[in-house]
Enzyme design. Sequence first.
Site, PDB file in Angstrom:
ATOM      1  N   LYS A   1       0.875  -1.081  -0.010  1.00 43.62           N
ATOM      2  CA  LYS A   1       0.039   0.234   0.049  1.00 43.62           C
ATOM      3  C   LYS A   1       1.133   1.585  -0.275  1.00 43.62           C
ATOM      4  O   LYS A   1       2.183   1.178   0.283  1.00 43.62           O
ATOM      5  CB  LYS A   1      -0.833   0.216   1.059  1.00 43.62           C
ATOM      6  CG  LYS A   1      -2.050  -1.154   0.702  1.00 43.62           C
ATOM      7  CD  LYS A   1      -3.863  -1.205   1.881  1.00 43.62           C
ATOM      8  CE  LYS A   1      -4.024  -1.561   1.363  1.00 43.62           C
ATOM      9  NZ  LYS A   1      -5.503  -1.955   1.837  1.00 43.62           N
TER      10      LYS A   1
ATOM     11  N   ARG B   1      -4.182 -10.330   3.778  1.00 41.54           N
ATOM     12  CA  ARG B   1      -4.937  -9.915   3.059  1.00 41.54           C
ATOM     13  C   ARG B   1      -3.238  -9.337   1.835  1.00 41.54           C
ATOM     14  O   ARG B   1      -3.154  -8.599   2.132  1.00 41.54           O
ATOM     15  CB  ARG B   1      -5.735  -9.090   2.587  1.00 41.54           C
ATOM     16  CG  ARG B   1      -5.855  -9.172   0.825  1.00 41.54           C
ATOM     17  CD  ARG B   1      -7.669  -8.324   0.610  1.00 41.54           C
ATOM     18  NE  ARG B   1      -7.774  -8.095  -0.637  1.00 41.54           N
ATOM     19  CZ  ARG B   1      -7.640  -7.222  -1.082  1.00 41.54           C
ATOM     20  NH1 ARG B   1      -6.284  -6.565  -1.642  1.00 41.54           N
ATOM     21  NH2 ARG B   1      -8.142  -7.144  -2.468  1.00 41.54           N
TER      22      ARG B   1
HETATM   23  C1  9MG Z   1     -10.396  -5.192  -1.574  1.00 35.41           C
HETATM   24  N1  9MG Z   1      -8.877  -5.041  -0.721  1.00 35.41           N
HETATM   25  C2  9MG Z   1      -8.552  -4.045  -0.975  1.00 35.41           C
HETATM   26  N2  9MG Z   1      -7.406  -3.547   0.557  1.00 35.41           N
HETATM   27  C3  9MG Z   1      -8.097  -4.275   1.703  1.00 35.41           C
HETATM   28  C4  9MG Z   1      -8.176  -4.405   2.532  1.00 35.41           C
HETATM   29  O1  9MG Z   1      -7.585  -3.483   3.471  1.00 35.41           O
HETATM   30  N3  9MG Z   1      -8.948  -4.858   3.409  1.00 35.41           N
HETATM   31  C5  9MG Z   1     -10.167  -5.607   2.879  1.00 35.41           C
HETATM   32  N4  9MG Z   1     -10.806  -6.371   3.680  1.00 35.41           N
HETATM   33  N5  9MG Z   1      -9.434  -5.917   1.226  1.00 35.41           N
HETATM   34  C6  9MG Z   1      -9.120  -4.955   0.275  1.00 35.41           C
END
Ligand code: 9MG
Length: 272
Positions: free
Chosen positions: A220, A254
Amino acid sequence: MLSILEDIKRTGSWAVMGILNVTPDSFSDGGRYDRCDAAVEHALSMQAAGARIIDIGGESTRPGAEPVTVQHELKRVVPVIEALRRQSDIAISIDSMKPEVMQAAIDAGADMVNDVNALQAQGAVEVCARAGVPVCLMHKQGTPQTMQDDPQYRDVVEEVAVFLQQAADRCIEGGIAADRIMVDPGFGFGKTLENNLSLLKGTDRLCRLPYPVLVGVSRKSMFGMLLGREVDDRMVASVTAAVIAYQKGARLFRVHDVAETCDALKVCAAVS
Ligand code: 9MG
């Protein structure tokens, strides 16, 4: 998927969710997996690398991304879910804010719903309650189009915790079982760098909520701001943040870099 959640609650184990964006414009892997066969191949390679869940999304949620229609999103995700389901029994998550897409994805074989909008769209709770699928409720301030304009908080950790508890209460009232709920602070969704760092530091507060915490920090822009690194050069920072979140109690991650994150979390688990 339910057995993954049960394991997390019973034994404190962890799980990695591999990211599969089937969009032409995702911020970190834009367009690489917008063909069905390439997408399935990548999902299977993430499974081989240790992912226990594959999160499939057909609408980019990066800051400034334009919304897509239900029809467009369905066309992107449904064939990939069907093809992956034919080839693997891995847990499949649908990343969508739209109840129509959630329903079609579940019908095509998805096992859970990941909603960056915390099931606030009309009908979303009903779809998930009826299907009995686990859900991940994420916090965000604003919409992907405007969320990074000028996010404001008094106490970001406390406000996110209260939002997530209220979102879970609303889902339970709507018929979703409490043991099917995961929560997520939503790194980068209407947050400054300082807000994101406070949330990472305050992950232990969020883990006091009675739901497993999922974190998504992978590649990110917070790491771009902190380190001046381009998106393809943020793996070490992303894995480090996952380790910090693990140590503060998060158990679902994730990520793009599945093998590297799994190695790091195995080391964490071996000494905890
Ligand atoms: C789809 N998406 C993009 N970033 C995310 C994040 O930090 N958490 C979750 N649950 N979905 C995300």
